[in-house]
Design an enzyme around this catalytic site. Structure first.
Site, PDB file in Angstrom:
ATOM      1  N   HIS A 308       0.856  -1.188   0.000  1.00 46.00           N
ATOM      2  CA  HIS A 308       0.000   0.000   0.000  1.00 46.00           C
ATOM      3  C   HIS A 308       0.891   1.237   0.000  1.00 46.00           C
ATOM      4  O   HIS A 308       1.943   1.248   0.634  1.00 46.00           O
ATOM      5  CB  HIS A 308      -0.897   0.022   1.254  1.00 46.00           C
ATOM      6  CG  HIS A 308      -2.065   0.929   1.119  1.00 46.00           C
ATOM      7  ND1 HIS A 308      -1.987   2.281   1.347  1.00 46.00           N
ATOM      8  CD2 HIS A 308      -3.347   0.681   0.753  1.00 46.00           C
ATOM      9  CE1 HIS A 308      -3.168   2.824   1.142  1.00 46.00           C
ATOM     10  NE2 HIS A 308      -4.023   1.887   0.772  1.00 46.00           N
ATOM     11  N   ASP A 366      -7.935  -5.319   0.010  1.00 49.11           N
ATOM     12  CA  ASP A 366      -8.415  -6.204  -1.060  1.00 49.11           C
ATOM     13  C   ASP A 366      -8.033  -7.664  -0.844  1.00 49.11           C
ATOM     14  O   ASP A 366      -8.451  -8.529  -1.613  1.00 49.11           O
ATOM     15  CB  ASP A 366      -7.831  -5.726  -2.397  1.00 49.11           C
ATOM     16  CG  ASP A 366      -8.386  -4.368  -2.757  1.00 49.11           C
ATOM     17  OD1 ASP A 366      -7.594  -3.426  -2.942  1.00 49.11           O
ATOM     18  OD2 ASP A 366      -9.621  -4.237  -2.783  1.00 49.11           O
TER      19      ASP A 366
HETATM   20  C1  SDX Z   1      -6.213   0.023  -2.863  1.00 48.16           C
HETATM   21  O1  SDX Z   1      -4.456   4.560  -2.023  1.00 48.16           O
HETATM   22  C2  SDX Z   1      -5.382   3.939  -1.406  1.00 48.16           C
HETATM   23  O2  SDX Z   1      -5.784   4.298  -0.303  1.00 48.16           O
HETATM   24  C3  SDX Z   1      -5.968   2.737  -2.139  1.00 48.16           C
HETATM   25  C4  SDX Z   1      -6.973   1.887  -1.366  1.00 48.16           C
HETATM   26  C5  SDX Z   1      -8.259   2.643  -1.116  1.00 48.16           C
HETATM   27  O3  SDX Z   1      -8.992   2.253  -0.189  1.00 48.16           O
HETATM   28  O4  SDX Z   1      -8.582   3.558  -1.915  1.00 48.16           O
HETATM   29  O5  SDX Z   1      -6.416   1.443  -0.132  1.00 48.16           O
HETATM   30  C6  SDX Z   1      -7.372   0.653  -2.180  1.00 48.16           C
HETATM   31  O6  SDX Z   1      -5.952   0.370  -3.989  1.00 48.16           O
HETATM   32  C7  SDX Z   1      -5.364  -0.947  -2.089  1.00 48.16           C
HETATM   33  C8  SDX Z   1      -4.124  -1.445  -2.934  1.00 48.16           C
HETATM   34  C9  SDX Z   1      -4.627  -2.553  -3.859  1.00 48.16           C
HETATM   35  N1  SDX Z   1      -3.572  -2.914  -4.826  1.00 48.16           N
HETATM   36  C10 SDX Z   1      -2.943  -4.122  -4.760  1.00 48.16           C
HETATM   37  O7  SDX Z   1      -3.122  -4.953  -3.858  1.00 48.16           O
HETATM   38  C11 SDX Z   1      -2.015  -4.386  -5.940  1.00 48.16           C
HETATM   39  C12 SDX Z   1      -0.673  -4.927  -5.426  1.00 48.16           C
HETATM   40  N2  SDX Z   1       0.009  -3.831  -4.729  1.00 48.16           N
HETATM   41  C13 SDX Z   1       1.001  -3.068  -5.485  1.00 48.16           C
HETATM   42  O8  SDX Z   1       0.622  -2.839  -6.808  1.00 48.16           O
HETATM   43  C14 SDX Z   1       1.504  -1.836  -4.705  1.00 48.16           C
HETATM   44  O9  SDX Z   1       1.785  -2.268  -3.450  1.00 48.16           O
HETATM   45  C15 SDX Z   1       0.655  -0.596  -4.615  1.00 48.16           C
HETATM   46  C16 SDX Z   1       0.241  -0.087  -5.965  1.00 48.16           C
HETATM   47  C17 SDX Z   1      -0.567  -0.843  -3.799  1.00 48.16           C
HETATM   48  C18 SDX Z   1       1.485   0.489  -3.922  1.00 48.16           C
HETATM   49  O10 SDX Z   1       2.561   0.731  -4.760  1.00 48.16           O
HETATM   50  P1  SDX Z   1       3.646   1.878  -4.406  1.00 48.16           P
HETATM   51  O11 SDX Z   1       3.339   2.559  -3.141  1.00 48.16           O
HETATM   52  O12 SDX Z   1       3.825   2.720  -5.631  1.00 48.16           O
HETATM   53  O13 SDX Z   1       4.917   1.018  -4.086  1.00 48.16           O
HETATM   54  P2  SDX Z   1       6.010   0.668  -5.143  1.00 48.16           P
HETATM   55  O14 SDX Z   1       5.371   0.174  -6.398  1.00 48.16           O
HETATM   56  O15 SDX Z   1       6.949   1.815  -5.216  1.00 48.16           O
HETATM   57  O16 SDX Z   1       6.693  -0.603  -4.439  1.00 48.16           O
HETATM   58  C19 SDX Z   1       7.723  -0.409  -3.479  1.00 48.16           C
HETATM   59  C20 SDX Z   1       8.535  -1.708  -3.527  1.00 48.16           C
HETATM   60  C21 SDX Z   1       8.961  -2.089  -4.962  1.00 48.16           C
HETATM   61  O17 SDX Z   1      10.128  -2.908  -4.837  1.00 48.16           O
HETATM   62  P3  SDX Z   1      11.605  -2.168  -5.003  1.00 48.16           P
HETATM   63  O18 SDX Z   1      11.569  -1.449  -6.350  1.00 48.16           O
HETATM   64  O19 SDX Z   1      11.721  -1.230  -3.821  1.00 48.16           O
HETATM   65  O20 SDX Z   1      12.577  -3.310  -4.970  1.00 48.16           O
HETATM   66  O21 SDX Z   1       7.700  -2.796  -3.089  1.00 48.16           O
HETATM   67  C22 SDX Z   1       7.500  -3.713  -4.161  1.00 48.16           C
HETATM   68  C23 SDX Z   1       7.862  -2.978  -5.446  1.00 48.16           C
HETATM   69  O22 SDX Z   1       8.283  -3.892  -6.440  1.00 48.16           O
HETATM   70  N3  SDX Z   1       6.079  -4.085  -4.124  1.00 48.16           N
HETATM   71  C24 SDX Z   1       5.622  -5.313  -4.310  1.00 48.16           C
HETATM   72  C25 SDX Z   1       4.239  -5.220  -4.127  1.00 48.16           C
HETATM   73  N4  SDX Z   1       3.900  -3.960  -3.849  1.00 48.16           N
HETATM   74  C26 SDX Z   1       5.057  -3.254  -3.856  1.00 48.16           C
HETATM   75  N5  SDX Z   1       6.247  -6.472  -4.619  1.00 48.16           N
HETATM   76  C27 SDX Z   1       5.451  -7.571  -4.734  1.00 48.16           C
HETATM   77  N6  SDX Z   1       4.103  -7.564  -4.566  1.00 48.16           N
HETATM   78  C28 SDX Z   1       3.472  -6.408  -4.267  1.00 48.16           C
HETATM   79  N7  SDX Z   1       2.155  -6.402  -4.101  1.00 48.16           N
END
Ligand code: SDX
Length: 431
Positions: A308, A366
């Protein structure tokens, strides 16, 4: 928004700038950069808005480190336990918990706006039967602009109020009819003798051929799911609604924009993607293979339902949802549901894995919601429409707050231009 006597000093290119700072009720101070470009001839750069407060707001507060979520100051776990969705809608819209009389009046107003203009039935027929219900939601909600002209003038507080009630009231009907249309069953009309969640379940699952009795356990679980999804500060879809609304567009068009944004798998579409992932994993012994893929930078796969932008701890909604999943499956007699077993094992393994622990990737809202919705009989394609239904009150509350602010300006971000410098046109014969 509290002015404080703190300032932030910036020195660059021989300039010394002193910018005011503002203190919140809770959370980090902000540096007020509204005059930065005028005074310093520079922009800030923050794609993804990881460090940017785009507005002030009094509606929802999230402490990502503690895993806390407050609606008008009330913790989400208390609201999920002790309140119900329409009372939470009142709280988000008007700022305080209602008296018994206020609540009764509000529930009556919502109940009496649940029907759609009958002409909209024909609008559904323009879609293919296999259209994703989210595509239908975007279209039908946007089309409300063509049916409810008497509540599109955003400068009229009364019309803003009517549009708010209409959207909250009609979303269950719109979502249920999108489902019915996709399965080729006749539309079921709302009933005024049912509560909000029961009405939605009946519109989804009743058929003309027999009476439909709402299971009180399912309607309580449905109501709780609505409450847990109601609002969440300045998330992507809420920011979309705010930006669309800042141009003065009508509320129905702006909510349709929010639905479109929520559809993405990185946002509200994650609940559908998460359940499909859990099903693809199938059994706990296959979890390591998927954990490896999630860590592999060359693999676009991510663990859906994990991570998140704000929460660097357990999403408090996921805690409530996990408890509710246990209750619902137990009460429905679906013991050792394989998907729930995989989810619990995946949660345990992932949280202990250094890759996830270092990045503070925890289950989010989720992760468990899809398991409950699946157990209740919804197809995965209906998960995000249900999220949209519930989030409508959050979008609307944030919209009302913004539109009512006399200092509101159209949102117009700038950029860091990295394209070609100015150059003269070259005729095709000279290229
Ligand atoms: C919702 O914003 C809100 O409040 C949203 C929400 C709401 O109520 O409105 O809470 C609802 O959208 C919840 C989130 C649902 N999405 C998912 O579950 C999809 C999977 N999650 C990822 O796509 C991700 O975690 C996000 C999009 C939710 C957040 O992404 P960020 O904050 O942009 O983080 P990032 O992409 O910069 O990741 C940071 C690191 C990265 O690794 P490094 O480059 O540092 O090595 O964490 C890793 C990412 O690769 N990472 C994950 C991951 N999420 C982040 N690796 C594996 N699996 C994941 N799910």
């Amino acid at each position: 928004m509290a002015e404080n006597n703190k300032t932030a000093k910036l020195s660059f290119d021989g300039k010394e700038l002193e910018l005011p700072m503002l203190s919140p009720t809770a959370g980090p101070d902000v540096i007020d950069i509204r005059k930065l470009y005028a005074q310093g001839d520079v922009f800030t750069y923050d794609p993804g808005f990881t460090s940017t407060a785009a507005t002030d707001s009094s509606i929802t507060f999230i402490d990502g480190d503690k895993g806390e979520l407050l609606h008008r100051g009330y913790p989400i776990d208390q609201l999920a336990e002790k309140s119900h969705f329409l009372e939470v809608c009142y709280l988000l819209l008007y700022g305080d918990l209602p008296s018994a009389e206020q609540l009764e009046d509000f529930e009556s107003r919502v109940t009496n706006h649940t029907m759609l203009h009958e002409q909209m039935v024909y609008f559904y027929r323009g879609f293919r039967r296999d259209a994703h219900p989210m595509a239908i939601m975007v279209g039908v909600v946007g089309a409300m602009s063509a049916f409810y002209h008497d509540s599109t003038d955003i400068n009229d507080p009364w019309q803003r109020e009517v549009a708010s009630i209409r959207l909250i009231a009609k979303m269950p009907t719109i979502a249920a009819w999108a489902y019915k249309f996709s399965i080729g069953q006749p539309f079921v009309y709302p009933r005024n003798d049912l509560d909000y969640a029961s009405n939605f379940l009946r519109m989804c699952f009743a058929v003309p051929a027999e009476e439909y009795e709402v299971n009180p356990i399912l309607s309580r679980a449905m109501d709780r799911i609505f409450t847990l999804h109601a609002d969440h500060e300045q998330n992507a879809s809420t920011s979309t609604v705010r930006l669309a609304s800042s141009s003065g567009a009508n509320p129905f068009a702006c909510i349709a924009a929010g639905i479109a944004c929520l559809w993405g798998p990185a946002h509200g579409g994650a609940n559908q993607a998460c359940l499909e992932m859990l099903r693809e994993i199938g059994t706990p012994d296959r979890i390591p293979e998927f954990i490896a893929r999630a860590k592999d930078k060359d693999d676009p796969f991510r663990l859906m339902g994990f991570g998140h932008r704000v929460y660097k701890n357990f999403d408090p909604r996921a805690r409530v949802m996990k408890k509710s999943a246990d209750e619902v499956l137990d009460l429905l007699g679906i013991d050792n549901n394989p998907t729930l077993q995989v989810a619990k094992e995946l949660e345990k393994i992932a949280i202990e894995d250094p890759y996830f622990a270092e990045r503070k990737l925890y289950p989010n809202v989720d992760f468990y919601s899809g398991i409950i919705l699946d157990a209740m009989g919804f197809p995965t394609s209906m998960f995000t429409p249900i999220f949209s239904l519930a989030r409508t009150v959050g979008w609307i509350s944030q919209w009302k707050e913004m539109i009512a602010d006399p200092t509101m300006k159209i949102g117009r971000p700038r950029q860091l231009y990295i394209g070609a410098p100015m150059r003269d046109y070259v005729d095709v014969e000279d290229r």
